[in-house]
Scaffold this motif. Structure first.
Motif, mmCIF file in Angstrom:
data_model
loop_
_atom_site.group_PDB
_atom_site.id
_atom_site.type_symbol
_atom_site.label_atom_id
_atom_site.label_comp_id
_atom_site.label_asym_id
_atom_site.label_seq_id
_atom_site.Cartn_x
_atom_site.Cartn_y
_atom_site.Cartn_z
ATOM 1 N N HIS A 125 -48.052 66.414 -88.854
ATOM 2 C CA HIS A 125 -48.177 67.866 -88.874
ATOM 3 C C HIS A 125 -49.391 68.404 -88.136
ATOM 4 C CE1 HIS A 125 -45.733 66.953 -92.528
ATOM 5 N NE2 HIS A 125 -44.967 67.847 -91.926
ATOM 6 N N GLY A 126 -50.387 67.568 -87.884
ATOM 7 C CA GLY A 126 -51.646 68.032 -87.319
ATOM 8 C C GLY A 126 -51.527 68.774 -86.003
ATOM 9 N N THR A 127 -50.724 68.262 -85.076
ATOM 10 C CA THR A 127 -50.577 68.924 -83.778
ATOM 11 C C THR A 127 -49.860 70.260 -83.929
ATOM 12 O OG1 THR A 127 -50.635 66.812 -82.599
ATOM 13 C CG2 THR A 127 -49.663 68.668 -81.429
ATOM 14 N N LEU A 128 -48.892 70.326 -84.808
ATOM 15 C CA LEU A 128 -48.221 71.612 -85.079
ATOM 16 C C LEU A 128 -49.210 72.616 -85.661
ATOM 17 C CD1 LEU A 128 -44.923 70.231 -86.606
ATOM 18 C CD2 LEU A 128 -45.122 71.487 -84.459
ATOM 19 N N TYR A 129 -50.085 72.144 -86.552
ATOM 20 C CA TYR A 129 -51.106 73.026 -87.118
ATOM 21 C C TYR A 129 -52.079 73.507 -86.044
ATOM 22 C CZ TYR A 129 -49.605 71.394 -91.771
ATOM 23 O OH TYR A 129 -48.894 71.099 -92.896
ATOM 24 N N ALA A 130 -52.429 72.629 -85.105
ATOM 25 C CA ALA A 130 -53.335 73.016 -84.015
ATOM 26 C C ALA A 130 -52.714 74.130 -83.177
ATOM 27 C CB ALA A 130 -53.666 71.809 -83.144
ATOM 28 N N VAL A 131 -51.446 73.993 -82.838
ATOM 29 C CA VAL A 131 -50.755 75.019 -82.050
ATOM 30 C C VAL A 131 -50.668 76.322 -82.840
ATOM 31 C CG1 VAL A 131 -48.524 75.678 -81.050
ATOM 32 C CG2 VAL A 131 -49.501 73.415 -80.576
ATOM 33 N N SER A 132 -50.322 76.237 -84.117
ATOM 34 C CA SER A 132 -50.244 77.446 -84.949
ATOM 35 C C SER A 132 -51.595 78.138 -85.045
ATOM 36 C CB SER A 132 -49.743 77.102 -86.355
ATOM 37 O OG SER A 132 -48.419 76.651 -86.294
ATOM 38 N N HIS A 133 -52.644 77.368 -85.247
ATOM 39 C CA HIS A 133 -53.993 77.946 -85.326
ATOM 40 C C HIS A 133 -54.369 78.628 -84.005
ATOM 41 C CE1 HIS A 133 -58.191 78.494 -86.302
ATOM 42 N NE2 HIS A 133 -58.477 77.958 -85.132
ATOM 43 N N PHE A 134 -54.076 77.983 -82.895
ATOM 44 C CA PHE A 134 -54.375 78.557 -81.584
ATOM 45 C C PHE A 134 -53.620 79.869 -81.384
ATOM 46 C CE2 PHE A 134 -53.223 79.064 -77.105
ATOM 47 C CZ PHE A 134 -54.487 79.169 -76.540
ATOM 48 N N LEU A 135 -52.323 79.861 -81.690
ATOM 49 C CA LEU A 135 -51.525 81.076 -81.501
ATOM 50 C C LEU A 135 -52.011 82.214 -82.395
ATOM 51 C CD1 LEU A 135 -47.974 79.491 -81.208
ATOM 52 C CD2 LEU A 135 -49.264 80.624 -79.379
ATOM 53 N N GLU A 136 -52.376 81.885 -83.624
ATOM 54 C CA GLU A 136 -52.816 82.919 -84.555
ATOM 55 C C GLU A 136 -54.270 83.324 -84.306
ATOM 56 O OE1 GLU A 136 -52.218 83.929 -89.222
ATOM 57 O OE2 GLU A 136 -52.607 81.848 -88.710
ATOM 58 N N GLY A 137 -55.165 82.371 -84.234
ATOM 59 C CA GLY A 137 -56.585 82.675 -84.152
ATOM 60 C C GLY A 137 -57.066 83.126 -82.790
ATOM 61 N N VAL A 138 -56.457 82.626 -81.723
ATOM 62 C CA VAL A 138 -56.911 82.954 -80.369
ATOM 63 C C VAL A 138 -55.992 83.971 -79.700
ATOM 64 C CG1 VAL A 138 -57.454 82.002 -78.095
ATOM 65 C CG2 VAL A 138 -57.990 80.687 -80.141
ATOM 66 N N CYS A 139 -54.688 83.806 -79.873
ATOM 67 C CA CYS A 139 -53.726 84.678 -79.178
ATOM 68 C C CYS A 139 -53.317 85.906 -79.984
ATOM 69 C CB CYS A 139 -52.480 83.880 -78.809
ATOM 70 S SG CYS A 139 -52.812 82.486 -77.716
ATOM 71 N N GLY A 140 -53.591 85.923 -81.270
ATOM 72 C CA GLY A 140 -53.286 87.099 -82.083
ATOM 73 C C GLY A 140 -51.888 87.174 -82.650
ATOM 74 N N VAL A 141 -51.123 86.076 -82.601
ATOM 75 C CA VAL A 141 -49.783 86.057 -83.189
ATOM 76 C C VAL A 141 -49.934 86.069 -84.708
ATOM 77 C CG1 VAL A 141 -47.654 84.710 -83.452
ATOM 78 C CG2 VAL A 141 -48.809 84.812 -81.230
ATOM 79 N N ARG A 142 -49.091 86.830 -85.385
ATOM 80 C CA ARG A 142 -49.129 86.892 -86.853
ATOM 81 C C ARG A 142 -47.743 86.637 -87.416
ATOM 82 N NH1 ARG A 142 -53.717 86.486 -85.796
ATOM 83 N NH2 ARG A 142 -55.377 87.961 -86.152
ATOM 84 N N TRP A 143 -47.691 85.782 -88.425
ATOM 85 C CA TRP A 143 -46.455 85.519 -89.150
ATOM 86 C C TRP A 143 -46.632 86.126 -90.541
ATOM 87 C CZ3 TRP A 143 -48.851 81.665 -86.211
ATOM 88 C CH2 TRP A 143 -48.156 81.264 -85.075
#
Length: 163
Positions: A125-143
């Motif tokens: 799961h770690g790589t998926l978490y890294a991508v999710s964190h990047f999209l949310e924390g850096v790119c501003g995507v919100r789920w």
């Protein structure tokens, strides 16, 4: 101008196509995962390790999908340079002592060197978490909840260095 994007999985290769406005045809492979083919300016690339794990392929597909929605002209820059995303246990990540084997299960790292961004994690799961964190924390995507999200679209995507 309309473009097409398809996603089919073959041995060691995948192509993503989906119908829609501002979509681009993209080709995914295990070495050079993403190249924007329909745009005169190739603005970013996503790379996987050779022989990627299924979760690394999934993480790269998620990243590719959201980056396509975030930047209408498919231009993504990090620290002013064209972005190259290294997803999973790539040679680039291991050369910087950020291999998946160095991380605990579900731990993740997001770090950039110029335009190169490493998104890697331990376990399944770690790589998926890294991508999710990047999209949310850096790119501003919100789920917000299942099926409800906010993807802030812009003409191009200019991101800061990530540490």
């Amino acid at each position: 101008m309309n473009f097409k994007r398809n996603f089919t999985v073959k041995k060691g290769e995948a192509e993503r196509q989906d119908m829609g406005k501002r979509s681009l045809r993209r080709k995914l492979t295990s070495v050079a995962v993403l190249t924007a083919l329909a745009s005169p300016a190739v603005a970013y690339e996503v790379r996987l390790p050779s022989g990627p794990q299924p979760w690394e392929k999934t993480a790269a597909a998620e990243l590719t999908s959201y980056l396509g929605r975030l930047a209408a002209d498919n231009s993504v820059k990090v620290a002013g340079e064209e972005a190259v995303f290294h997803v999973g246990d790539t040679d680039f990540a291991r050369a910087r002592k950020l291999g998946a084997a160095d991380l605990q299960d579900e731990a993740w790292v997001v770090k950039s060197w110029g335009g190169d961004v490493v998104l890697v994690g331990g376990g399944m799961h770690g790589t998926l978490y890294a991508v999710s964190h990047f999209l949310e924390g850096v790119c501003g995507v919100r789920w917000w909840m299942d099926g409800e999200e906010d993807v802030p679209a812009s003409e191009s995507l200019e991101l800061p260095a990530v540490d």
